[in-house]
Scaffold this active site. Sequence first.
Site, short mmCIF file in Angstrom:
data_model
loop_
_atom_site.label_atom_id
_atom_site.label_comp_id
_atom_site.label_asym_id
_atom_site.label_seq_id
_atom_site.Cartn_x
_atom_site.Cartn_y
_atom_site.Cartn_z
N ARG A 3 0.82 -1.21 0.00
CA ARG A 3 0.00 0.00 0.00
C ARG A 3 0.85 1.26 0.00
NH1 ARG A 3 -3.17 2.08 3.89
NH2 ARG A 3 -2.33 0.83 5.60
N HIS A 4 0.16 2.39 -0.19
CA HIS A 4 0.75 3.71 -0.01
C HIS A 4 0.01 4.36 1.16
CE1 HIS A 4 1.86 7.89 -0.78
NE2 HIS A 4 2.74 7.48 -1.67
N SER A 5 0.75 5.06 2.01
CA SER A 5 0.09 5.62 3.20
C SER A 5 -0.81 6.80 2.87
CB SER A 5 1.15 6.07 4.21
OG SER A 5 1.99 7.04 3.60
#
Lengths: 397, 397
Positions: free
Chosen positions: A239-241
Amino acid sequence: MQAPAAPAGSQQDGPLAGFVVLDLSRVLSGPYCTMMLRDLGATVIKVEQPLVGDEARHFLPIAPDGRSAYFAAINRGKKSIALDLKDETDRRVLDQLIARADVMVENFRPGVLDKLGLGHAALSARHPRLVYASISGFGQTGPYRTRAAYDVVVQAMSGMMSITGHPGGAPTRTGSSIGDLAAAMFMCSGIQSALLQRARTGLGAHVDVAMFDAQIALLEGAIPELFCSGASPGPIGARHSGAAPFDAFRAGDGHLVIAAGSDHLFAALASVLGSAGLTDMPQFSTRALRVANHAELKAVIEQRLAQQPVAHWLGQLERAGVPAGPLNDVATMMRDPQVASRGVLPPIEGGAGQRAPVTPIVLSGRPYPAQLPPVPALDAHREAILRFAAGEATALD
Amino acid sequence: MQAPAAPAGSQQDGPLAGFVVLDLSRVLSGPYCTMMLRDLGATVIKVEQPLVGDEARHFLPIAPDGRSAYFAAINRGKKSIALDLKDETDRRVLDQLIARADVMVENFRPGVLDKLGLGHAALSARHPRLVYASISGFGQTGPYRTRAAYDVVVQAMSGMMSITGHPGGAPTRTGSSIGDLAAAMFMCSGIQSALLQRARTGLGAHVDVAMFDAQIALLEGAIPELFCSGASPGPIGARHSGAAPFDAFRAGDGHLVIAAGSDHLFAALASVLGSAGLTDMPQFSTRALRVANHAELKAVIEQRLAQQPVAHWLGQLERAGVPAGPLNDVATMMRDPQVASRGVLPPIEGGAGQRAPVTPIVLSGRPYPAQLPPVPALDAHREAILRFAAGEATALD
């Protein structure tokens, strides 16, 4: 002193043509930096210890013909000479080479070259135009300056490993040695900035790049996150934060990645999935809400993706302009049509079929070289380098 | 037009002082590149779309005062002007700025600026000295050239994700956006190489850097491995494929990393562990054998490490000169004495306490700045930039 036609693999027309780089570095960070400079057109003279050479000559993986494929990938196109830095005759050669060099690159532990009379202070007094480039684990200053570091040490200490991997999972290192490579890339910029400054001032510089600092400089999201939340971010898988959906997703026959963080791209994704209603759901209505509810969003997306194979979805997503792609292994990447079209991985001349990535900088439409220049055997260019050192030849390439 | 003393955060004495960079880029890859150029002393004029600005101004994480901490970290020190590239008056300003710029940086999809009459072909005809820098997902050529890409897409397609993570585990992205950052770093080198070339030839260049190619260029070990074994390497956790022990290890109260691949360092490690006999065991007697038998070696090492806490072993390993370190989270890294001593993370002026990493290049002992320059509000420097565009001011800083 060369035939007028540039030899295969020559970079005489590259942007750094005419610059001479004296390379005392070993293993990865320094040699990757000088590989970049060579690919940009500079002449790189690799000074190695007699008999053994750069220790990376013996690093895995070893090709069927007995040479290190690891060393080959990073050192193609350099000129090699074996010199004993403690031998008087060899030191005279080295001193001549320093006098002719624009740049010297080294990655010894701070202090080692000073003891040999080859530190920046000693050399800059005699060679004020020299750009003296030092890559080290922790830099030329500070309490850790004399400590050695390897890639995994700076990946760990910088926090990079703390944000890589899966929640609750075992420690995870980025699969490539970005601890070394980031330092190499920053140094390549640092050296060129010093050369541009020299063009104005006439004076060289000491360029100090620390692998540790370089790794910290890559934490573009994690440091702001800590500032805003007060807590150190942890690993979050693929994921990307700060964006969702922006992750790896399971489809009918495997995984793909989708990056559709903006409202516009999220709507396009919803349309491809046949879930136009997704954008009306209040929990997914803004970028921030999609990030907050990423797990629920992922479940909804994967429910749809499960109904068709990866290839189906990639075709649909491409037509809709949604950034997405397959999770390639290295062999699949090497067969990719874009990689072939750009020629990102040319064969190494004399490399028995080994291919290596180019320095990925295309200038004014000049394509990547069709072939990478040969890998030097230890001390292979001794005679030519001695002539160059003595001023009997004006160039090596 | 400024007071003689350089203002706080000024880089007027940096190596790129005097160079003017016109920055039309958005989000991360372009802005990170121009951040580096700014930190090296260039003046960066950030051209943003009216009202909204660079979309990263709205990216998570958001600071308590409502601004994006993500945007702040990457855009400090730039000068902002809002211009509508389709508005005639604004275009005249832009054309004036192009005429005054040494470098223009953009990361639109290939073709977008051509349609606006701002492509390289059009501009280079009028401004032959301009260095025109284009970062894109897949490059200015090839079948994928018009596709958009975000970080996770190139991390996946390049094979980087295929070597990151744990065997059999879920897909894993490097926690930082190295897909963008590698392209930014290569572009920073590409731009400077073009400026050095221009100093010789008088001509600018079109610099084309693809995020995809840049990611492939980082596979320093995986591509040689495929060449030697015929099989694509997979993820191996925190290990290194070509060295052992080189991994994260569990000690009495947590993990640490140790990098002791060479015979010499391995012997020093064995001595610290009180397992001098380790070096005599035939299965660990060479670098290649230690790699082949890494799992057995790890078990032996962890059996010893379990008897003491991390801090004990780090002290011992440091004294023995064995590269090792703690697995820091970001907050712990920020308190590290080396980070403090070098000043790697200065506060941003007006940033309410936010710190951000410097561009990690120290020139001639000049320390990193004690404070980073302020983050521009959208269009904050309109008047000064208009005067500069019109030739009424010779510099912006």
